[in-house]
Design a protein around this motif. Structure first.
Motif, mmCIF file in Angstrom:
data_model
loop_
_atom_site.group_PDB
_atom_site.id
_atom_site.type_symbol
_atom_site.label_atom_id
_atom_site.label_comp_id
_atom_site.label_asym_id
_atom_site.label_seq_id
_atom_site.Cartn_x
_atom_site.Cartn_y
_atom_site.Cartn_z
ATOM 1 N N SER A 194 0.831 -1.207 0.000
ATOM 2 C CA SER A 194 0.000 0.000 0.000
ATOM 3 C C SER A 194 0.864 1.255 0.000
ATOM 4 O O SER A 194 0.524 2.251 -0.649
ATOM 5 N N ASN A 197 2.103 1.669 -3.513
ATOM 6 C CA ASN A 197 1.022 2.181 -4.354
ATOM 7 C C ASN A 197 0.806 3.676 -4.115
ATOM 8 O O ASN A 197 0.653 4.461 -5.064
ATOM 9 N N GLN B 4 -11.418 0.246 -7.679
ATOM 10 C CA GLN B 4 -10.792 -0.857 -6.942
ATOM 11 C C GLN B 4 -10.022 -1.780 -7.888
ATOM 12 O O GLN B 4 -8.890 -2.172 -7.613
ATOM 13 N N MET B 5 -10.684 -2.079 -9.025
ATOM 14 C CA MET B 5 -10.018 -2.950 -9.988
ATOM 15 C C MET B 5 -8.752 -2.283 -10.534
ATOM 16 O O MET B 5 -7.733 -2.935 -10.756
ATOM 17 N N ASP B 7 -6.881 -0.094 -8.961
ATOM 18 C CA ASP B 7 -5.839 -0.174 -7.925
ATOM 19 C C ASP B 7 -5.220 -1.565 -7.875
ATOM 20 O O ASP B 7 -3.995 -1.709 -7.748
ATOM 21 N N ASP B 8 -6.073 -2.568 -7.941
ATOM 22 C CA ASP B 8 -5.553 -3.939 -7.901
ATOM 23 C C ASP B 8 -4.641 -4.214 -9.089
ATOM 24 O O ASP B 8 -3.576 -4.825 -8.957
ATOM 25 N N SER B 9 -5.068 -3.749 -10.227
ATOM 26 C CA SER B 9 -4.259 -3.977 -11.428
ATOM 27 C C SER B 9 -2.915 -3.261 -11.317
ATOM 28 O O SER B 9 -1.865 -3.793 -11.687
ATOM 29 N N GLU B 12 -0.615 -5.076 -9.112
ATOM 30 C CA GLU B 12 -0.015 -6.228 -9.802
ATOM 31 C C GLU B 12 1.085 -5.780 -10.750
ATOM 32 O O GLU B 12 2.123 -6.422 -10.868
#
Lengths: 212, 406
Positions: A194, A197, B4-5, B7-9, B12
């Motif tokens: 996190s 990110n 959300q998707m 951020d997840d991508s 990754e």
């Protein structure tokens, strides 16, 4: 006449070490050092000293301070070498020590006013701050003109919160796996991710123009 | 794509760029990227960001830092004292020569052993040294940048002493060795001319006049030697000794060795023995025997044994100097301790038994012994030592080197 004896035992036979064929791993070097081979530590030092110097440098942008911290980190490694276990990755061990040292030093340093000398080397070519910033440069545009990419990176890193900057430097500059970073910082892997990110988001905002 | 998707991508993709994915996951994500333009754009932007950030300024480590770290690494990896000692016995099987100052330099081990006025032995895994005199020092070729008390190794000594050679090395005072010799000669000459020394200060000044570069400690020690040797008055001698020992102790506190002057004197005595008159020899021995207990803390009787260990021919010189009439020598009971310490290294039971037969059953018992007694006591030691030496006992070989072998 004073009779003194100096006995010089015969030199041991020269046996080529496998390292002549392939570099020894960090573990092998550390174990060899623990067994009394200082040259093994020299190899480790050469492998990691620059990396470590830049780990510190990019957190404070103070060359002298970074040099001092490199020295102190390796001295701590030397003194605690007996605690090193071959099953532990040396790089993680090294950065854990370095990070703890950084926290100690950074905390005390934070309380002191920070100053940067005009003679402080600045930029890839080692120019000083005084040389980098023209005397008649008054506008932001002029200053930007003289800034290298290094200056942008530096500014961006300095804008990051400590936690994000730390993770970023370890991951991007020092090539530590995020799992290793979690071990070094003693935080969950999810927190590392996190922070990474968040750092990406923030850096994009700061460097948007340069990235385009 | 939801936030959300997205951020997840991105997470990754960051994993991908950092090489944190397992090979199968890495390959699967790359396949997805190839098929999804949005992911391609995201990956491209992340690569740009990572690429830019990796172009930041970097520094090199200064050579001084590298050097300082390696200096410490070498210090730490130096074999421990115990390891060095444990490795030493094998060395003694090699050639050696006897000497007043017996010295073995195990160059490859970085250890420099100097046994002065001492017999000693090394067992596997440890060292047994007599109470006085074993002095261990780092090899002189090692870097000794400054005086470091923790670099001194003295076994069973109440007061630390370091080999004179190391001291000299440490303080860059190798030249003082000759000065000491010059000083001793000057003192002896003056003693012969004047008969005595009027005062410590006068003598010290006199020594300075000789051009000696000795420091105050060296001068004081020499003065003490001369006065101690010269004075037959116990009170005067005691006062001189106390005064000078005070100076020496202060010097010790400042990092100088109190054994410095003594070892210099012993060495000088040995080196110039052939050139000395009989009177000078006696003076030397008396000076040494006066200084020895003061410096080493040994009792008078023990000093005799120490002197013997140092190679002074006790039966020839010492008894004559201390008991010129040949009537005998009063040795305090503590000699027994020293004798036993010595005997332990060769054949304790035989010597102690003999000693006890002579009445030395109690440490405080004063004994009258004669020169022949001393010789009689010592001879079994050397007989045993010779036998043991033939059997390859390294310690026994050493035993043979010290006494009577100037």
């Amino acid at each position: 006449m004073n009779a003194l004896l100096y006995f010089e035992p015969p030199a041991p036979p020269s046996v080529p070490y496998p390292s002549e064929c392939m570099p020894r791993s960090d573990r092998e070097l550390m174990v060899a050092f623990k067994e009394g081979d200082p040259e093994a530590f020299d190899a480790l030092l050469r492998r990691y000293e620059r990396m470590l110097a830049n780990y510190f440098y990019k957190q404070c942008y103070d060359r002298t301070f970074a040099q001092d911290l490199v020295q102190e980190t390796f001295l701590r490694i030397l003194r605690s070498a007996h605690r090193y276990r071959p099953e532990a990755k040396f790089k993680t061990f090294l950065f854990t020590v370095a990070r703890n040292l950084w926290i100690d030093q950074h905390r005390s340093r934070k309380s002191a006013p920070r100053t940067i000398s005009a003679d402080t080397p600045w930029g890839d070519e080692g120019a000083t701050l005084a040389e980098t910033v023209p005397a008649d440069a008054t506008s932001a545009a002029d200053r930007m003109e003289h800034r290298e990419a290094a200056g942008l990176v530096r500014q961006a890193l300095e804008e990051l919160p400590d936690g994000q900057r730390e993770v970023w430097i370890l991951a991007v500059d020092q090539d530590l796996k995020q799992r290793e970073i979690a071990a070094v910082l003693d935080i969950p892997l999810g927190t590392v991710k996190s922070r990474m990110n968040a750092a990406v988001t923030r850096l994009r905002g700061l460097l948007g123009g340069a990235l385009r | 794509m939801s936030a959300q998707m997205r951020d997840d991508s991105r997470a990754e993709l960051i994993d991908l760029l950092l090489g944190d994915l397992e090979p199968a996951d890495d390959e699967a994500l790359r396949a997805r990227v190839r098929n999804e333009p949005a992911l391609q754009r995201e990956l491209s932007e992340l690569e740009s960001l990572f690429g830019l950030m990796r172009r930041g300024e970097e520094i090199d480590v200064e050579p001084r830092v590298h050097t300082a770290i390696m200096r410490e690494a070498k210090r730490i990896t130096r074999p421990s004292l115990l390891e060095r000692l444990a490795a030493l016995p094998a060395l003694f099987r090699f050639r050696f020569r006897h000497s007043l100052v017996f010295r073995v330099a195990a160059v490859s081990l970085g250890v420099h052993l100097i046994a002065v006025a001492v017999l000693w032995q090394i067992d596997l895994g440890g060292a047994n040294a007599p109470e006085h005199g074993l002095k261990l020092a780092f090899h002189p070729d090692e870097e000794v940048p400054e005086y470091r008390p923790d670099r001194e190794f003295v076994f069973r000594l109440g007061r630390a002493r370091v080999s004179r050679s190391l001291r000299l090395k440490q303080f860059g005072a190798e030249g003082q060795r000759d000065d000491i010799r010059t000083g001793i000669r000057a003192l002896m000459t003056r003693q012969q001319q004047d008969g005595s020394f009027s005062s410590l200060d006068d003598t010290s000044a006199s020594l300075r006049d000789t051009g000696s570069s000795l420091d105050d400690t060296g001068r004081a020690a020499l003065v003490m030697l001369a006065q101690g040797a010269n004075s037959s008055d116990t009170t005067d001698r005691g006062a001189a000794l106390r005064k000078t020992m005070g100076a020496i102790r202060r010097a010790v506190d400042e990092g100088l060795s109190d054994g410095f002057a003594l070892s210099a004197l012993i060495e000088d005595w040995a080196l110039s023995y052939e050139q000395l008159t009989e009177e000078q020899r006696v003076t030397y021995v008396r000076a040494i025997l006066t200084l020895l207990p003061q410096v080493s803390g040994a009792g008078a009787g023990e000093s005799l044994v120490l002197a013997d260990m140092a190679g002074f021919p006790v039966s020839e010189i010492q008894l004559r100097s201390l008991a010129p009439d040949g009537a005998g020598l009063m040795i305090k009971g503590d000699v027994r301790v020293a004798m036993q310490a010595r005997a332990d290294r060769v054949n304790a039971s035989a010597v102690i038994a003999r000693f006890q037969e002579e009445g030395g059953s109690h440490a405080s018992t004063a004994l009258h012994v004669t020169r022949s007694d001393v010789k009689a006591w010592l001879s079994p030691l050397f007989a045993d030592a010779k036998a043991n030496a033939r059997a390859g006992d390294a310690a026994a070989l050493l035993t043979l080197q010290a006494p009577y072998r100037l």
